[in-house]
Design a protein around this motif. Sequence first.
Motif, mmCIF file in Angstrom:
data_model
loop_
_atom_site.group_PDB
_atom_site.id
_atom_site.type_symbol
_atom_site.label_atom_id
_atom_site.label_comp_id
_atom_site.label_asym_id
_atom_site.label_seq_id
_atom_site.Cartn_x
_atom_site.Cartn_y
_atom_site.Cartn_z
ATOM 1 N N TYR A 134 -6.285 -29.540 19.160
ATOM 2 C CA TYR A 134 -6.193 -28.751 20.577
ATOM 3 C C TYR A 134 -5.925 -27.285 19.868
ATOM 4 C CZ TYR A 134 -5.169 -26.041 24.537
ATOM 5 O OH TYR A 134 -5.302 -25.527 25.461
ATOM 6 N N GLU A 135 -6.750 -26.433 20.175
ATOM 7 C CA GLU A 135 -6.587 -25.468 19.362
ATOM 8 C C GLU A 135 -6.626 -24.457 20.674
ATOM 9 O OE1 GLU A 135 -9.394 -27.014 18.428
ATOM 10 O OE2 GLU A 135 -7.685 -27.728 17.102
ATOM 11 N N GLU A 143 0.390 -26.819 28.618
ATOM 12 C CA GLU A 143 -0.884 -26.826 27.951
ATOM 13 C C GLU A 143 -0.593 -27.804 27.308
ATOM 14 O OE1 GLU A 143 -3.763 -23.119 29.240
ATOM 15 O OE2 GLU A 143 -1.760 -22.615 28.424
ATOM 16 N N LEU A 144 -0.211 -27.471 26.083
ATOM 17 C CA LEU A 144 0.122 -28.589 24.877
ATOM 18 C C LEU A 144 0.344 -30.172 25.708
ATOM 19 C CD1 LEU A 144 2.111 -26.353 22.212
ATOM 20 C CD2 LEU A 144 -0.572 -26.756 22.713
ATOM 21 N N VAL A 145 1.317 -30.044 26.419
ATOM 22 C CA VAL A 145 2.023 -31.339 26.463
ATOM 23 C C VAL A 145 0.533 -32.403 27.620
ATOM 24 C CG1 VAL A 145 2.897 -32.514 28.089
ATOM 25 C CG2 VAL A 145 4.217 -31.221 26.372
ATOM 26 N N LEU A 177 8.092 -35.490 22.152
ATOM 27 C CA LEU A 177 7.161 -34.071 22.188
ATOM 28 C C LEU A 177 7.557 -32.684 22.670
ATOM 29 C CD1 LEU A 177 3.952 -33.382 21.766
ATOM 30 C CD2 LEU A 177 3.331 -33.681 23.992
ATOM 31 N N LEU A 178 8.037 -32.682 23.870
ATOM 32 C CA LEU A 178 8.606 -31.606 24.928
ATOM 33 C C LEU A 178 9.861 -30.867 23.810
ATOM 34 C CD1 LEU A 178 7.779 -28.842 26.201
ATOM 35 C CD2 LEU A 178 9.559 -30.380 27.941
ATOM 36 N N SER A 179 10.380 -31.015 23.508
ATOM 37 C CA SER A 179 11.736 -31.156 22.019
ATOM 38 C C SER A 179 10.912 -30.092 21.284
ATOM 39 C CB SER A 179 12.701 -31.877 21.755
ATOM 40 O OG SER A 179 12.404 -32.956 21.520
ATOM 41 N N ASN A 180 10.563 -30.875 20.343
ATOM 42 C CA ASN A 180 9.313 -30.688 19.134
ATOM 43 C C ASN A 180 8.818 -30.107 19.170
ATOM 44 O OD1 ASN A 180 9.909 -32.223 16.300
ATOM 45 N ND2 ASN A 180 10.263 -34.000 18.077
ATOM 46 N N ASP A 195 4.584 -17.390 18.167
ATOM 47 C CA ASP A 195 4.770 -18.262 18.312
ATOM 48 C C ASP A 195 3.461 -19.648 18.958
ATOM 49 O OD1 ASP A 195 4.471 -17.300 20.647
ATOM 50 O OD2 ASP A 195 6.469 -17.849 21.512
ATOM 51 N N GLU A 196 2.316 -18.751 18.051
ATOM 52 C CA GLU A 196 1.413 -19.665 18.451
ATOM 53 C C GLU A 196 1.108 -20.384 17.952
ATOM 54 O OE1 GLU A 196 -2.900 -17.935 19.881
ATOM 55 O OE2 GLU A 196 -3.102 -18.755 17.794
ATOM 56 N N LEU A 197 1.022 -21.926 18.882
ATOM 57 C CA LEU A 197 0.804 -23.227 18.343
ATOM 58 C C LEU A 197 -0.351 -24.179 18.199
ATOM 59 C CD1 LEU A 197 4.298 -24.343 19.780
ATOM 60 C CD2 LEU A 197 4.019 -23.861 17.428
ATOM 61 N N ILE A 198 -1.068 -24.627 17.657
ATOM 62 C CA ILE A 198 -1.718 -25.997 17.440
ATOM 63 C C ILE A 198 -1.200 -26.879 17.810
ATOM 64 C CG2 ILE A 198 -3.387 -24.000 16.956
ATOM 65 C CD1 ILE A 198 -3.687 -25.497 14.306
ATOM 66 N N LEU A 199 -2.298 -28.142 17.225
ATOM 67 C CA LEU A 199 -1.459 -29.395 18.184
ATOM 68 C C LEU A 199 -2.988 -30.022 17.367
ATOM 69 C CD1 LEU A 199 -0.750 -30.130 21.307
ATOM 70 C CD2 LEU A 199 0.690 -29.957 19.579
ATOM 71 N N GLU A 200 -2.585 -31.283 16.005
ATOM 72 C CA GLU A 200 -3.771 -32.107 15.780
ATOM 73 C C GLU A 200 -3.138 -33.702 14.907
ATOM 74 O OE1 GLU A 200 -5.823 -29.142 12.075
ATOM 75 O OE2 GLU A 200 -3.977 -30.651 11.597
ATOM 76 N N LYS A 201 -4.418 -34.069 15.697
ATOM 77 C CA LYS A 201 -4.206 -35.113 15.258
ATOM 78 C C LYS A 201 -3.513 -36.022 13.664
ATOM 79 C CE LYS A 201 -5.336 -40.180 15.816
ATOM 80 N NZ LYS A 201 -4.087 -40.987 16.815
ATOM 81 N N ALA A 202 -2.529 -36.326 13.336
ATOM 82 C CA ALA A 202 -1.588 -37.107 12.730
ATOM 83 C C ALA A 202 -2.294 -37.907 11.191
ATOM 84 C CB ALA A 202 -0.694 -37.088 12.352
ATOM 85 N N VAL A 203 -3.287 -37.377 9.867
ATOM 86 C CA VAL A 203 -3.503 -38.055 9.510
ATOM 87 C C VAL A 203 -1.905 -38.468 8.135
ATOM 88 C CG1 VAL A 203 -4.974 -37.973 7.262
ATOM 89 C CG2 VAL A 203 -5.412 -36.187 8.906
ATOM 90 N N ILE A 204 -2.739 -39.945 8.246
ATOM 91 C CA ILE A 204 -1.318 -40.826 8.229
ATOM 92 C C ILE A 204 -1.485 -41.139 6.494
ATOM 93 C CG2 ILE A 204 0.825 -43.094 8.428
ATOM 94 C CD1 ILE A 204 0.885 -41.012 10.667
#
Length: 656
Positions: A134-135, A143-145, A177-180, A195-204
Motif C-alpha cells: 500500500y502506497e 488508513e494503514l490499518v 500492527l498499530l504500535s509498530n 513520517d510518511e509510511l508505506i506497507l509491503e507484503k513481507a518476503v520471508i
Amino acid sequence: MLKKLLIANRGEIAVRIIRTAKALGYRTVAVYSDADARALHVELADEAVCIGPAQVSASYLNADAILDAAKRTGADCVHPGYGFLSENAAFAEACKAQGLTFVGPPSGAIELMGSKRRSKIAMQEAGVPVVPGYEGNNASDDELVAAVGDIGYPLMIKASAGGGGRGMRLVEAEADLLSNIQRARSEAKQAFGDDELILEKAVIEPRHVEIQVFADRHGNAVYLGERDCSVQRRHQKVVEEAPSPFVTPELRAAMGEAAVQAAKACGYEGAGTVEFLVDKERNFYFLEMNTRLQVEHPVTELITGQDLVAWQLMVAEGRPLPLAQEQIELNGHAIEVRLYAEDPANGFTPQTGPLLAFEPALTEGLRFDSGVRRGDTITPHYDPMLAKVIAWGPTRDDARRRLVRALEDTTVFGLTTNRHFLSRIIANDTFGAGEATTAFLQQAFSDDPSLKPATPGIRELAIAACLLDHDSSGQSPWSNAPATMTPILLEHDGEPFQLLVSRSDSGLKVTLGEDQHSLTIDSLNNGQACFIDNGIRQTCQYHRQADSLYFQLDGQAWQVRDITHQAAAGAQGAGTGKVQASMDGAIVDILVKPDQQVQQGDTLLILEAMKMEHPVKADRDGTITDVLVSKGAQVKRSQLLAEIADSTSAKQEVEA
C-alpha cells in the motif's frame, strides 16, 4: 572539458575518488572538518578547504560551505561520494545554479527515487515488478490499518523517505500492527524529517540482490551484473559479492533489463543501483533505487575490469558510455566486507581512539579501500569504518579463501574490530554453500564464538609473557627470572591471570593453575615476532604501548596488560595520591589511618586476589587524608581505596 573536481565527502570514498580523478588528469579539492584536518583525503588532494567544526550538520552537510569552497578554489565539478549530500536533490540543484557540474543524476531522479512511495508507483507504471503493498499518499494510521486486509501478514512497515533499516518494522500479527506503525512513524520523523509510511507484503528470508546500472544523456543505459548483499545485520549490509551465487544467467538478464527500464523511466544519468528482493522461487521485486555510487561498488569493478568513478566522470562531461551492453563481460568472483572499529562481543559498540598499528595484508587478488592509516585517531564524530576489504578470485572459493586469509593477516592494534567476526562469516559453511539469506546472521550465526568475549588460554598467555619478557627493556621484575617460579600478573579485558614463570636454556615455561606451556622467542623484528612452540616455528605481529601488549595470533587479536608492577605498587597514578585497586579482590589488611604521615613506597593496604596477597603502596610522600575501604571489603578494579595529600600542601593548609 572538466578540469578541477571537488569531492564533497571524507574518508575512504574521498580517497578512492581522488585517486581516479588524479589518474585522469583532474585537479582535486578536498573539504574537511576541524576533526579531519590531518586526514588522508586532505593529504592526497591538490587543495583542501576547511568547511566547519566536527559536527556533520555544520560541515559535511553544510551545502553553503561546500559551494563556497568550490567557488574559492575554482572547481568546476562536484562529486558527492556516498552518504552525506549524495542523494540530496536540493544540493544537486544548487550545484547546477552555481554553474558546477554535479557528478550524479539529475535532481528530479534523485527526488523521485528518494521517496519509497513515489518510486514504487513509478516502477509499477514502468512495468518493473514490485512487492504487493500500500502506497497511499500521506496515509493516516487508520488508513494503514485498513489497508492490511488486502495485503495480509507478515508485512513490512517502511519509512517512505528512509533507508538503512530506520523506520522499518516487521509485523506478523494484527495485535502488533498499530504500535509498530506508531513507532515506525516516530522513528522516520526523527531520522528523516518525514513520517510518511508505506506497507509491503513481507518476503520471508529473501535474497537482497542489486543491479549496477549506468546511463548517459544520449539515451544509452546498461547494467554491469549484480551484487548479492543478503548477509545483513539489522538491515545493514555486512558482506557484498558479485556475482550472486543464487542468480542464474536467465535471472541476471531479467533483473538487468528491469533495472535499465527503471533507470530510463526516471530520466537517469550516471551510476545508480536498483535493489531487488528475490524469493526462494527466484521471483524478484523492486525494493529501491540508490541514486549514487554504492559502498560495495568495488566488487563490480573487480569482475568487470571497469573503473566506475571514471565512468561517472565521463557521463558528467557529456560523453557516451564507454561500453555497450554486449561488450560488458563478467570475470571471476569478488567479495567485499567492511572492517569496522567496533566490538561484536558487546553489541557492536563503536570503538574510538588511536590506531597504534594498521597494516593491511596486501597480496594477490586483494584490494583495500581505506581512508585511515597508522597513527590516525578514530573519533566519535563519524562512521568508524577502517577499510573495505575486497578479494577477487577466478572462482568464489578462491575469493573466499583469499579474503579469510587477508582478514586474519591484517594487523589492527589499539582498537577492537569486527575482523574476526567477518572472517568467521566468510569461512562459514552456510555462506560457503551460497545459501545465506537476509536471515542468515540472525538464524545461523547468532551463537558464533566471534560474538562472545574471548578469553586467552595458556598458549596465548605464554606468548604474551615471552613478548613482554623480551621487549621490556629490563623494566619487568621477572625479565631475568631464575629457574625457580616467579609470579607475574597479566590482565585481559579486566580479568587478571596469575602466572608463574621460570626460565631455562630453551625459553620460558609459563604455568597457569594446572596448565603449563613452554615457548622460545627466536627473533623480534619491526613488530613481528618469530617463536618456537613445541618444535614448530611461527610468527605473529605485536606492538608494545606502555604496560599494554597487543599481539595477533591465528586471526585473533589480543590485548594484555602487565600489571605485576601495579599490583605491587597499588596501581595508583604516578604521584597523584589517588590510591586505586589494581584488580578485583578483597582488602585483607589496612596498615594506615587518616592524618598518618607516609613515604613513597610505604605499604598502605593488602589486597588479596587470585589467592595471592598484593601490597598497595603509596605513590608519593604525604599525609593520609582518607581511607575509603574497610578490612574485609570486596573492591573492584580502579576503585579508589585511599587518598594522600602532598606534605607541602597539607602543611600550607594547616598554617592557613
